[in-house]
Motif scaffolding. Structure first.
Motif, PDB file in Angstrom:
ATOM      1  N   PRO A 337       8.919   9.299   0.335  1.00  0.00           N
ATOM      2  CA  PRO A 337       8.810   7.841   0.456  1.00  0.00           C
ATOM      3  C   PRO A 337       7.360   7.368   0.517  1.00  0.00           C
ATOM      4  CG  PRO A 337      10.493   8.677   1.915  1.00  0.00           C
ATOM      5  CD  PRO A 337       9.769   9.879   1.402  1.00  0.00           C
ATOM      6  N   ALA A 338       6.489   8.180   1.147  1.00  0.00           N
ATOM      7  CA  ALA A 338       5.079   7.780   1.218  1.00  0.00           C
ATOM      8  C   ALA A 338       4.450   7.756  -0.181  1.00  0.00           C
ATOM      9  CB  ALA A 338       4.316   8.740   2.129  1.00  0.00           C
ATOM     10  N   LEU A 340       6.069   7.250  -2.985  1.00  0.00           N
ATOM     11  CA  LEU A 340       6.634   6.114  -3.713  1.00  0.00           C
ATOM     12  C   LEU A 340       5.947   4.825  -3.298  1.00  0.00           C
ATOM     13  CD1 LEU A 340       8.755   5.011  -5.632  1.00  0.00           C
ATOM     14  CD2 LEU A 340      10.363   4.916  -3.695  1.00  0.00           C
ATOM     15  N   THR A 341       5.694   4.716  -1.998  1.00  0.00           N
ATOM     16  CA  THR A 341       4.999   3.513  -1.521  1.00  0.00           C
ATOM     17  C   THR A 341       3.592   3.435  -2.110  1.00  0.00           C
ATOM     18  OG1 THR A 341       6.287   3.586   0.535  1.00  0.00           O
ATOM     19  CG2 THR A 341       4.245   2.301   0.547  1.00  0.00           C
ATOM     20  N   ARG A 343       2.594   4.647  -4.953  1.00  0.00           N
ATOM     21  CA  ARG A 343       2.709   4.292  -6.378  1.00  0.00           C
ATOM     22  C   ARG A 343       2.912   2.788  -6.535  1.00  0.00           C
ATOM     23  NH1 ARG A 343       4.335   7.172 -10.884  1.00  0.00           N
ATOM     24  NH2 ARG A 343       4.796   8.973  -9.563  1.00  0.00           N
ATOM     25  N   GLU A 344       3.807   2.241  -5.721  1.00  0.00           N
ATOM     26  CA  GLU A 344       4.074   0.810  -5.823  1.00  0.00           C
ATOM     27  C   GLU A 344       2.848  -0.003  -5.429  1.00  0.00           C
ATOM     28  OE1 GLU A 344       7.412   0.295  -3.324  1.00  0.00           O
ATOM     29  OE2 GLU A 344       8.866   1.056  -4.796  1.00  0.00           O
ATOM     30  N   THR A 345       2.157   0.481  -4.398  1.00  0.00           N
ATOM     31  CA  THR A 345       0.941  -0.227  -3.969  1.00  0.00           C
ATOM     32  C   THR A 345      -0.114  -0.216  -5.072  1.00  0.00           C
ATOM     33  OG1 THR A 345       1.392   0.364  -1.662  1.00  0.00           O
ATOM     34  CG2 THR A 345      -0.861  -0.284  -2.226  1.00  0.00           C
ATOM     35  N   ARG A 348       0.797  -2.649  -7.823  1.00  0.00           N
ATOM     36  CA  ARG A 348       0.574  -4.035  -7.418  1.00  0.00           C
ATOM     37  C   ARG A 348      -0.914  -4.361  -7.403  1.00  0.00           C
ATOM     38  NH1 ARG A 348      -0.715  -5.683  -2.657  1.00  0.00           N
ATOM     39  NH2 ARG A 348      -0.110  -3.701  -1.702  1.00  0.00           N
TER      40      ARG A 348
END
Length: 558
Positions: A337-338, A340-341, A343-345, A348
């Motif tokens: 999850p870290a 994935l976060t 990557r999304e950050t 953005r």
């Protein structure tokens, strides 16, 4: 004519101051040449005729006598020149002296057979047999034909047929007679076709030398008109062509200058835009650092996920690492999850950075200094393009001006191609300008009334018509003919007839015989050798010695 005394001893004293006694042919010339006595008698006949005023010295000229009086004594000099040519053997017919002095005619050749004698004009349609025979013999005899034509024997029509047939087979013909009226009677009946020049026609009437020269000048000017029109734009200081060439070179220079200005303005615009970007890009730079942090975090998360995955794979494949695999699975479940976060950050943050960059580009474009520099670069580029278009139009105009006067070079509508074309035109312009100047000067000279063409027209005309003495005029040059037709030879003396005879390879003497003597000598002390030359015509003298092949008699009414 009343008898008069002829002082021939005076001429004898002038030639032989040491001689004395009576006048004789031997006193004039020593016996250095063959048939010298005959030539001397001819000289004496000319002198006697001059003293007796039997032959006029004022022969017709190319102008009316009131306009151009002929020099006194010219007729006598013309006859003497003919005698000199006869004595020296400088005659068109090499056997003329032997023919005239000894009656030695050349052997006849085969009669000329050609269908041309069948093509007759309406005036000479269906010639009588004796006329057809006269035409054939006139074209076949190698030296001279005596054509006896009594009154009513269609002498003029026969002469016309002879002249036409000879001209049609490419021979140069001389029509001559003792007077102009007789010559005109033949010329007026000649059919159209051969080029006929009336050598002694007064003024500039039809058929005269002046009219023929004017027509020749007109044809020359007409044939050179197209070239003169094509070269006219290259003439003048400056010429129209030179003006277009200058426009071309000026436009190319302007295009080059504007292109340099456009390049400089573009460099200046880029520099100003870079400065504005530096001034307005603080927030973009700060956000760029945020992007860098997000990229590092994403990289670390991805590396952790990769290392945990490798360790888990090794632990699961080992008999002693099963207890460790559970711990690695727990850690991997936390790291996923870290990552994935992260990557999304990163996605953005990158999107926000792109928005910041777009806003910065717009701010730079809207900057006043940048806009001014961009306008200057655009204006310079437009000016360079317009100058190049002007150069292209000038090149097209020069290409049209070169059409028909010089090879048209291929060129391209860019700066390099137009520059090469301008260099080609610059080298060609002096040549075409000189050619145009020479042509204009030549046409101006060709348009002026001049007698320089007269001799050439007489030299190359198919048929020349003049009096016996007129053909020997000095301004006519040294003419030669294939055939001479002496009309009314029955009243033409040999000294006068000799002038055309020495200039022709063959001759036809047409006339009647049995007339009165040419003139009355009275009690003039003239030698016997000269008396025969003055009393009898050239036709009578040669007819008595001519063989049958060299004589034709026309029937009355033929």
């Amino acid at each position: 004519m009343a008898s008069t005394s002829v002082d021939l001893d005076r001429d004898d004293r002038e030639r032989h101051t040491s001689g004395g006694g009576g006048l004789g042919v031997d006193a004039f010339y020593p016996g250095r040449y063959k048939n010298d006595r005959f030539c001397a008698a001819l000289e004496l006949a000319v002198v006697a005729a001059h003293e007796l005023d039997a032959v006029p010295d004022r022969i017709p000229g190319p102008r009316a006598p009131a306009e151009e009086p002929v020099e006194f004594g010219l007729g006598q000099r013309i006859q003497r020149d003919a005698i000199v040519r006869l004595r020296a053997g400088a005659t068109a017919n090499a056997g003329l002296l032997a023919l005239l002095a000894e009656g030695r005619f050349a052997p006849p050749g085969p009669f000329w057979q050609d269908n041309n004698t069948k093509h007759t004009t309406p005036e000479t349609r269906a010639p009588a047999p004796d006329r057809a025979e006269a035409v054939r013999r006139a074209l076949a005899v190698p030296d001279l034909l005596c054509l006896i034509a009594p009154r009513g024997a269609a002498r003029t029509l026969t002469v016309v047929e002879i002249v036409r047939a000879a001209a049609e087979r490419g021979e140069r013909v001389l029509i001559t007679a003792p007077d102009s009226a007789t010559v005109d009677a033949v010329v007026d009946r000649l059919p159209p076709g051969p080029t006929v020049v009336r050598a002694d026609q007064p003024g500039g009437g039809p058929g005269s030398l002046a009219a023929a020269a004017s027509e020749t000048q007109r044809r020359i000017l007409a044939r050179s008109q197209a070239a003169a029109v094509a070269l006219e734009p290259w003439l003048g200081e400056p010429s129209p062509a030179m003006g277009w060439l200058r426009r071309l070179t000026t436009a190319l220079a302007e295009a080059e200058q504007e292109r340099r200005r456009a390049d400089q303005a573009g460099d200046e615009r880029d520099a100003i835009a870079a400065a504005a970007r530096e001034r307005l890009g603080a927030s973009l730079r700060d956000h760029g650092r945020v992007v860098e942090v997000a990229e590092r975090a994403f990289t670390l998360a991805e590396d952790a996920m990769r290392r945990l995955g490798v360790a888990l794979s090794r632990a699961e494949n080992s008999r002693f690492g099963r207890w460790r695999a559970g711990r690695l699975r727990t850690r991997l479940a936390v790291a996923a999850p870290a990552a994935l976060t992260a990557r999304e950050t990163l996605a953005r943050v990158r999107e926000e950075h792109a928005d910041h960059r777009d806003r910065l580009d717009k701010d730079v474009e809207q900057d006043a200094a940048v806009r001014a520099a961009a306008d200057r670069a655009a204006f310079a580029d437009v000016a360079a393009h317009r100058a190049l278009e002007s150069a292209e139009r000038s090149a097209h105009r020069l290409t049209r001006l070169m059409s028909g006067v010089a090879p048209e070079p291929a060129w391209t509508a860019d700066a390099a191609g137009l520059t090469d074309f301008a260099g080609h035109c610059s080298g060609l312009e002096p040549v075409l300008r000189g050619r145009a100047g020479l042509l204009r000067e030549w046409r101006q000279r060709a348009a002026r009334p001049s007698r320089q063409l007269h001799a050439e027209l007489l030299r190359y005309a198919d048929v020349v018509a003049t009096t016996c003495l007129g053909v020997g005029r000095p301004e006519h040059g040294d003419l030669e003919f294939d055939l001479v037709v002496i009309v009314d030879a029955g009243r033409t003396g040999l000294p006068v007839a000799l002038v055309p005879l020495v200039r022709a390879r063959r001759a036809v003497l047409a006339g009647s015989v049995g007339r009165m003597p040419l003139f009355d000598l009275g009690a003039a002390p003239v030698p016997d050798e000269v008396t025969g030359l003055l009393h009898r015509s050239v036709l009578e003298r040669l007819l008595e010695k001519a063989p049958a092949a060299n004589r034709v008699r026309l029937r009355s009414g033929s």
